[in-house]
Motif scaffolding. Sequence first.
Motif, PDB file in Angstrom:
ATOM      1  N   LEU A  67       7.841  -0.246 -11.467  1.00  0.00           N
ATOM      2  CA  LEU A  67       7.660  -0.174 -10.019  1.00  0.00           C
ATOM      3  C   LEU A  67       7.958   1.227  -9.519  1.00  0.00           C
ATOM      4  O   LEU A  67       8.997   1.786  -9.820  1.00  0.00           O
ATOM      5  N   PRO A  68       7.063   1.779  -8.751  1.00  0.00           N
ATOM      6  CA  PRO A  68       7.346   3.106  -8.210  1.00  0.00           C
ATOM      7  C   PRO A  68       8.578   3.046  -7.310  1.00  0.00           C
ATOM      8  O   PRO A  68       8.678   2.184  -6.442  1.00  0.00           O
ATOM      9  N   GLN A  69       9.518   3.917  -7.550  1.00  0.00           N
ATOM     10  CA  GLN A  69      10.722   3.967  -6.716  1.00  0.00           C
ATOM     11  C   GLN A  69      10.452   4.909  -5.558  1.00  0.00           C
ATOM     12  O   GLN A  69      10.514   6.118  -5.692  1.00  0.00           O
ATOM     13  N   THR A  70      10.153   4.317  -4.437  1.00  0.00           N
ATOM     14  CA  THR A  70       9.692   5.137  -3.316  1.00  0.00           C
ATOM     15  C   THR A  70      10.771   5.359  -2.263  1.00  0.00           C
ATOM     16  O   THR A  70      10.538   6.060  -1.288  1.00  0.00           O
ATOM     17  N   GLU A  71      11.944   4.756  -2.459  1.00  0.00           N
ATOM     18  CA  GLU A  71      12.970   4.828  -1.414  1.00  0.00           C
ATOM     19  C   GLU A  71      13.210   6.268  -0.953  1.00  0.00           C
ATOM     20  O   GLU A  71      13.136   6.581   0.234  1.00  0.00           O
ATOM     21  N   SER A 121       8.685 -10.336  -5.224  1.00  0.00           N
ATOM     22  CA  SER A 121       8.802  -9.915  -3.830  1.00  0.00           C
ATOM     23  C   SER A 121      10.203  -9.418  -3.506  1.00  0.00           C
ATOM     24  O   SER A 121      10.382  -8.555  -2.645  1.00  0.00           O
ATOM     25  N   SER A 122      11.205  -9.930  -4.247  1.00  0.00           N
ATOM     26  CA  SER A 122      12.565  -9.480  -3.980  1.00  0.00           C
ATOM     27  C   SER A 122      12.764  -8.032  -4.416  1.00  0.00           C
ATOM     28  O   SER A 122      13.718  -7.383  -4.015  1.00  0.00           O
ATOM     29  N   ARG A 123      11.856  -7.515  -5.234  1.00  0.00           N
ATOM     30  CA  ARG A 123      12.070  -6.176  -5.789  1.00  0.00           C
ATOM     31  C   ARG A 123      11.135  -5.120  -5.223  1.00  0.00           C
ATOM     32  O   ARG A 123      11.170  -3.971  -5.646  1.00  0.00           O
ATOM     33  N   VAL A 124      10.256  -5.506  -4.328  1.00  0.00           N
ATOM     34  CA  VAL A 124       9.268  -4.528  -3.903  1.00  0.00           C
ATOM     35  C   VAL A 124       9.195  -4.403  -2.393  1.00  0.00           C
ATOM     36  O   VAL A 124       8.117  -4.320  -1.819  1.00  0.00           O
ATOM     37  N   HIS A 126       9.897  -1.876  -0.787  1.00  0.00           N
ATOM     38  CA  HIS A 126       9.545  -0.522  -0.377  1.00  0.00           C
ATOM     39  C   HIS A 126       8.036  -0.300  -0.273  1.00  0.00           C
ATOM     40  O   HIS A 126       7.588   0.491   0.543  1.00  0.00           O
ATOM     41  N   LEU A 127       7.249  -0.998  -1.088  1.00  0.00           N
ATOM     42  CA  LEU A 127       5.810  -0.760  -1.013  1.00  0.00           C
ATOM     43  C   LEU A 127       5.240  -1.146   0.357  1.00  0.00           C
ATOM     44  O   LEU A 127       4.501  -0.363   0.962  1.00  0.00           O
ATOM     45  N   PRO A 128       5.590  -2.310   0.861  1.00  0.00           N
ATOM     46  CA  PRO A 128       5.145  -2.625   2.225  1.00  0.00           C
ATOM     47  C   PRO A 128       5.613  -1.580   3.244  1.00  0.00           C
ATOM     48  O   PRO A 128       4.910  -1.319   4.224  1.00  0.00           O
ATOM     49  N   VAL A 129       6.778  -0.992   3.020  1.00  0.00           N
ATOM     50  CA  VAL A 129       7.245   0.055   3.923  1.00  0.00           C
ATOM     51  C   VAL A 129       6.280   1.235   3.912  1.00  0.00           C
ATOM     52  O   VAL A 129       5.949   1.816   4.952  1.00  0.00           O
TER      53      VAL A 129
ATOM     54  N   ILE B 169      -0.435  -7.636  -7.235  1.00  0.00           N
ATOM     55  CA  ILE B 169      -0.945  -7.207  -5.933  1.00  0.00           C
ATOM     56  C   ILE B 169      -0.911  -8.363  -4.947  1.00  0.00           C
ATOM     57  O   ILE B 169      -0.505  -8.215  -3.799  1.00  0.00           O
ATOM     58  N   LYS B 170      -1.323  -9.510  -5.439  1.00  0.00           N
ATOM     59  CA  LYS B 170      -1.339 -10.690  -4.570  1.00  0.00           C
ATOM     60  C   LYS B 170       0.065 -11.001  -4.057  1.00  0.00           C
ATOM     61  O   LYS B 170       0.247 -11.347  -2.890  1.00  0.00           O
ATOM     62  N   ALA B 171       1.053 -10.849  -4.920  1.00  0.00           N
ATOM     63  CA  ALA B 171       2.429 -11.147  -4.512  1.00  0.00           C
ATOM     64  C   ALA B 171       2.964 -10.098  -3.549  1.00  0.00           C
ATOM     65  O   ALA B 171       3.552 -10.423  -2.525  1.00  0.00           O
ATOM     66  N   VAL B 172       2.721  -8.835  -3.882  1.00  0.00           N
ATOM     67  CA  VAL B 172       3.343  -7.762  -3.096  1.00  0.00           C
ATOM     68  C   VAL B 172       2.680  -7.605  -1.734  1.00  0.00           C
ATOM     69  O   VAL B 172       3.348  -7.504  -0.715  1.00  0.00           O
ATOM     70  N   PHE B 173       1.363  -7.580  -1.727  1.00  0.00           N
ATOM     71  CA  PHE B 173       0.668  -7.239  -0.488  1.00  0.00           C
ATOM     72  C   PHE B 173       0.096  -8.444   0.254  1.00  0.00           C
ATOM     73  O   PHE B 173      -0.353  -8.312   1.395  1.00  0.00           O
ATOM     74  N   PHE B 174       0.067  -9.588  -0.392  1.00  0.00           N
ATOM     75  CA  PHE B 174      -0.590 -10.730   0.235  1.00  0.00           C
ATOM     76  C   PHE B 174       0.264 -11.985   0.255  1.00  0.00           C
ATOM     77  O   PHE B 174      -0.245 -13.082   0.502  1.00  0.00           O
TER      78      PHE B 174
END
Lengths: 203, 203
Positions: A67-71, A121-124, A126-129, B169-174
Amino acid sequence: MAGFSSNTEQNILVAARKVFIEKGRDGARMQEIANEAGINKALLHYYFRSKQKLFEAVFLEAFDKFLPQTELLISSDKPFFEILKSFIENYIGLILENPHIPGFILHELSQNPENIAQFISSRVNHLPVLIEKIREEMAQGKIKPMDPRQIMVNIIGLCVFPFVARPIIKAVFFQDDDTAYEIFLQERKNEVYNFILNSIKPC
Amino acid sequence: MAGFSSNTEQNILVAARKVFIEKGRDGARMQEIANEAGINKALLHYYFRSKQKLFEAVFLEAFDKFLPQTELLISSDKPFFEILKSFIENYIGLILENPHIPGFILHELSQNPENIAQFISSRVNHLPVLIEKIREEMAQGKIKPMDPRQIMVNIIGLCVFPFVARPIIKAVFFQDDDTAYEIFLQERKNEVYNFILNSIKPC
DNA sequence: ATTTGGTTTAACTAATTAATTTAACCAAAT
DNA sequence: ATTTGGTTAAATTAATTAGTTAAACCAAAT
């Protein structure tokens, strides 16, 4: 020899990482992992009760690395396009150091689409951010109006795909020349950035 | 019931396709394929002597389907950007009909990087031709100067990646919303085209 | 000197699975 | 009526592999 050559658990994890990522969960053999770690099966099971447990340890570790660490990037106050550039460079750089992880993760996830959803979802968060950030830029007219998720998928896809499809790309476009392909990958840090830049900034 | 329900060999191939592509070569079980085909193991081995043979049949078939068939497009005399648009639409459409094939192929190729090289190159003479086409456009100033292979990898990657990385992708963004993701995939036919277009045409 | 914990060895169990075999079945063709 | 070919059933073989066990080894700590 007890306790001398440091942490056996670490040796096992290194070996397991290598074998699981190379062969996949189903293709991996406990015996091979033991050999690779320079120990025997008995000790292997002594540390990790089962193949499943060992696999999970390897998978979770790989997943966190993938996972890209974007923080850090997001919290910075640099202009968006600089953040983008850093993100792409960091991410491709990360994958260059662990080129087989993306394929491993994607394949194992495809086999287990079920219970993995919540744990992802608990680990990502930051991507939605990052998506939010894109939306802001868009509102200011600095990015063409389009679905930010499409942009995100494009960015990540362009970074990841050349590694997931390495053998076929190398064969088709590089006549299996390893060096040429290595150079190609290095150049992508700039290529991908420019590509994204040109495609999302208003003309 | 002999010979009534048409071709058993076809039934087997359909079943094998499904199981192999879903579970991968190592994860697939001959028993499951037999069940899926509605026959027993004995007959399965009667038609395809070994798991390996059956796998190869499935793999080769999938591989041929996975490769974009560009001959028709290339031979046409339409302007390049129309060819590009058709290519992307056709290819994403093809994958939409066989969404698990790309991941299957890429994974199995990663496990067998060896002897596959020659067999690949014999089947993909058209992709390098497309590169030639890009080069011509570039010479005429209709495409920004850059490595045509980077462009090709970008095009194919943008088409393929959303399918290979579907679960994540489905989990993170959708939020795991299948319908939303399905729509997203449909929209990509246009998105990818515009994305490529904007990034390669001179401003 | 004894205990302890990580380790090896080697044999073993148990489960899984690919592949084979043999006899029988049955529908269609001869 | 007999033959033939695709098919089943069920048992079996052979190979592989995950996991276990028990005894012994040895270095460091007590």
